[in-house]
Design a protein around this motif. Structure first.
Motif, PDB file in Angstrom:
ATOM      1  N   UNK A   1       0.953  -1.006  -0.147  1.00  0.00           N
ATOM      2  CA  UNK A   1       0.019   0.063   0.210  1.00  0.00           C
ATOM      3  C   UNK A   1       0.902   1.154   0.077  1.00  0.00           C
ATOM      4  N   UNK A   2       0.659   2.014  -0.932  1.00  0.00           N
ATOM      5  CA  UNK A   2       1.722   3.184  -1.127  1.00  0.00           C
ATOM      6  C   UNK A   2       0.823   4.485  -1.455  1.00  0.00           C
ATOM      7  N   UNK A   3       1.457   5.640  -1.404  1.00  0.00           N
ATOM      8  CA  UNK A   3       1.059   6.834  -1.670  1.00  0.00           C
ATOM      9  C   UNK A   3       1.563   8.047  -0.801  1.00  0.00           C
ATOM     10  N   UNK A   4       1.017   9.195  -1.021  1.00  0.00           N
ATOM     11  CA  UNK A   4       1.516  10.635  -0.397  1.00  0.00           C
ATOM     12  C   UNK A   4       0.384  11.150   0.242  1.00  0.00           C
ATOM     13  N   UNK A   5       0.264  11.705   1.440  1.00  0.00           N
ATOM     14  CA  UNK A   5      -0.796  12.670   1.792  1.00  0.00           C
ATOM     15  C   UNK A   5      -0.020  14.109   2.004  1.00  0.00           C
ATOM     16  N   UNK A   6      -0.852  15.089   1.128  1.00  0.00           N
ATOM     17  CA  UNK A   6      -0.604  16.387   1.017  1.00  0.00           C
ATOM     18  C   UNK A   6      -1.390  17.195   0.457  1.00  0.00           C
ATOM     19  N   UNK A   7      -1.487  18.322   1.060  1.00  0.00           N
ATOM     20  CA  UNK A   7      -2.657  19.193   0.748  1.00  0.00           C
ATOM     21  C   UNK A   7      -2.058  20.238  -0.072  1.00  0.00           C
TER      22      UNK A   7
ATOM     23  N   UNK B   1      -0.085  15.222   8.960  1.00  0.00           N
ATOM     24  CA  UNK B   1      -0.580  16.625   8.979  1.00  0.00           C
ATOM     25  C   UNK B   1      -0.899  17.290   7.787  1.00  0.00           C
ATOM     26  N   UNK B   2      -1.849  17.872   7.448  1.00  0.00           N
ATOM     27  CA  UNK B   2      -2.017  18.544   6.173  1.00  0.00           C
ATOM     28  C   UNK B   2      -1.872  20.196   6.348  1.00  0.00           C
ATOM     29  N   UNK B   3      -1.243  20.384   7.297  1.00  0.00           N
ATOM     30  CA  UNK B   3      -1.101  22.127   7.640  1.00  0.00           C
ATOM     31  C   UNK B   3       0.234  22.599   7.013  1.00  0.00           C
ATOM     32  N   UNK B   4       0.427  23.656   6.636  1.00  0.00           N
ATOM     33  CA  UNK B   4       1.574  24.073   5.884  1.00  0.00           C
ATOM     34  C   UNK B   4       2.128  23.498   4.979  1.00  0.00           C
ATOM     35  N   UNK B   5       1.566  22.776   4.086  1.00  0.00           N
ATOM     36  CA  UNK B   5       1.842  21.948   3.007  1.00  0.00           C
ATOM     37  C   UNK B   5       2.844  20.644   3.286  1.00  0.00           C
ATOM     38  N   UNK B   6       2.467  20.275   4.532  1.00  0.00           N
ATOM     39  CA  UNK B   6       3.443  19.083   5.057  1.00  0.00           C
ATOM     40  C   UNK B   6       3.286  17.900   4.104  1.00  0.00           C
ATOM     41  N   UNK B   7       4.175  16.915   3.773  1.00  0.00           N
ATOM     42  CA  UNK B   7       3.855  15.765   2.922  1.00  0.00           C
ATOM     43  C   UNK B   7       4.177  14.557   3.947  1.00  0.00           C
ATOM     44  N   UNK B   8       3.461  13.709   3.742  1.00  0.00           N
ATOM     45  CA  UNK B   8       3.788  12.199   4.604  1.00  0.00           C
ATOM     46  C   UNK B   8       3.587  11.072   3.504  1.00  0.00           C
ATOM     47  N   UNK B   9       4.643  10.278   3.766  1.00  0.00           N
ATOM     48  CA  UNK B   9       4.846   9.095   2.708  1.00  0.00           C
ATOM     49  C   UNK B   9       4.013   8.221   3.416  1.00  0.00           C
ATOM     50  N   UNK B  10       3.148   7.511   2.589  1.00  0.00           N
ATOM     51  CA  UNK B  10       2.358   6.309   3.096  1.00  0.00           C
ATOM     52  C   UNK B  10       2.683   5.202   2.083  1.00  0.00           C
ATOM     53  N   UNK B  11       3.410   4.121   3.458  1.00  0.00           N
ATOM     54  CA  UNK B  11       3.828   3.034   2.752  1.00  0.00           C
ATOM     55  C   UNK B  11       3.763   1.777   3.583  1.00  0.00           C
ATOM     56  N   UNK B  12       3.331   0.605   3.312  1.00  0.00           N
ATOM     57  CA  UNK B  12       3.139  -0.423   4.376  1.00  0.00           C
ATOM     58  C   UNK B  12       3.360  -1.858   3.266  1.00  0.00           C
ATOM     59  N   UNK B  13       4.149  -2.692   3.840  1.00  0.00           N
ATOM     60  CA  UNK B  13       4.117  -3.976   2.938  1.00  0.00           C
ATOM     61  C   UNK B  13       3.839  -5.320   4.246  1.00  0.00           C
ATOM     62  N   UNK B  14       2.811  -6.107   3.695  1.00  0.00           N
ATOM     63  CA  UNK B  14       2.506  -7.308   4.749  1.00  0.00           C
ATOM     64  C   UNK B  14       2.611  -8.367   3.850  1.00  0.00           C
ATOM     65  N   UNK B  15       3.052  -9.536   4.754  1.00  0.00           N
ATOM     66  CA  UNK B  15       3.127 -10.584   4.321  1.00  0.00           C
ATOM     67  C   UNK B  15       2.461 -11.719   4.927  1.00  0.00           C
ATOM     68  N   UNK B  16       1.588 -12.628   4.358  1.00  0.00           N
ATOM     69  CA  UNK B  16       1.031 -13.835   5.082  1.00  0.00           C
ATOM     70  C   UNK B  16       1.599 -15.037   4.543  1.00  0.00           C
ATOM     71  N   UNK B  17       1.955 -15.846   5.432  1.00  0.00           N
ATOM     72  CA  UNK B  17       2.519 -17.431   4.978  1.00  0.00           C
ATOM     73  C   UNK B  17       1.549 -18.200   5.324  1.00  0.00           C
ATOM     74  N   UNK B  18       1.049 -19.371   4.420  1.00  0.00           N
ATOM     75  CA  UNK B  18       0.241 -20.408   4.608  1.00  0.00           C
ATOM     76  C   UNK B  18       1.209 -21.568   5.117  1.00  0.00           C
ATOM     77  N   UNK B  19       1.315 -21.662   6.461  1.00  0.00           N
ATOM     78  CA  UNK B  19       2.197 -22.732   7.035  1.00  0.00           C
ATOM     79  C   UNK B  19       1.865 -24.102   6.516  1.00  0.00           C
ATOM     80  N   UNK B  20       0.377 -24.623   6.358  1.00  0.00           N
ATOM     81  CA  UNK B  20       0.222 -25.658   5.742  1.00  0.00           C
ATOM     82  C   UNK B  20       0.694 -25.870   4.294  1.00  0.00           C
TER      83      UNK B  20
END
Length: 237
Positions: free
Chosen positions: A107-113, A175-194
């Motif tokens: 999941x990726x993106x950027x939050x910025x106003x 934060x969306x104040x003052x032109x702040x920019x936040x990187x949005x990134x997450x990686x998840x993994x699910x392993x099927x043990x069986x």
């Protein structure tokens, strides 16, 4: 105004996007008729399920919007639809890959106003009103009055993120104040043990088969050598 966007995805790529918008009592006091004047017919027509508006315990109001998706690509399109051409959710994307016993969700993106309060109105509305609605009330920095929460719920464990890992997901509060920019990134993994154990047994079985084939081949070579030697002995006798 507080806005929360939650993306919930299953290991088969399906899921839902939920948007919760809440106005506090102070905001409603400035415009008491804003809830009654809220029109959401076009939102329903776009496939969203609507819960509310409903009053909150603190004197504010809340509305909940939910839309399902069948693939990560469809989720990405819904996020773009939700954001519009100039909203604060830039290049938001959901992706998922599958191997034999592993599902990886990204999941990726950027939050910025950008563009102030105009980011929350389309050009047709601005042209009709003559200016961005509520520009005077929003002030010079409307981002300071907006609380944004982004949340991802995905299968498996978080292996990489720029957010805060919580029970059941990852959360960002940019934060969306003052032109702040936040990187949005997450990686998840699910392993099927069986499935992983089954794959291990398959590997073991193949190795065992090749081992037995090797042993049989050695025995056959040994038998052939003995027969050749026996034939030579008979001729020499």
């Amino acid at each position: 105004m507080d806005v929360a966007v939650e993306v919930s995805v299953e290991d088969d790529g399906t899921g839902t996007i939920t948007v919760t918008a809440a106005a506090d009592a102070e905001l409603l006091a400035r415009d008491p008729g804003v809830v009654e004047e809220l029109r959401l017919d076009d939102v329903r027509a776009a496939g969203w399920t609507i819960d509310g508006p409903a009053a909150t315990e603190t004197g504010g109001a809340r509305v909940l919007l939910t839309k399902p998706f069948r693939t990560p690509e469809e989720a990405t399109a819904i996020l773009a639809e939700l954001n519009g051409p100039a909203g604060p959710l830039h290049d938001m994307a959901l992706a998922q890959t599958r191997e034999f016993a592993r599902v990886t969700t990204t999941f990726t993106g950027t939050a910025r106003l950008d563009g102030g309060i105009a980011a929350f109105a389309d050009q047709a509305l601005i042209d009709l009103a003559g200016s961005p609605p509520f520009a005077a009330e929003a002030g010079a920095d409307p981002g300071a009055s907006i609380g944004l929460t982004i949340r991802l719920r995905a299968p498996g464990s978080v292996v990489e993120t720029t957010g805060t890992v919580e029970a059941g997901g990852v959360t960002w509060q940019p934060s969306l104040a003052g032109g702040a920019s936040t990187e949005i990134r997450a990686v998840t993994e699910q392993r099927d043990q069986v499935a992983e154990r089954a794959k291990s047994w398959q590997r073991f079985a193949r190795a065992a088969i090749w081992l037995w084939l090797g042993i049989v081949a050695v025995l056959l070579v040994g038998v052939v050598i003995l027969l050749i030697r026996a034939g030579r002995a008979d001729r020499s006798g």
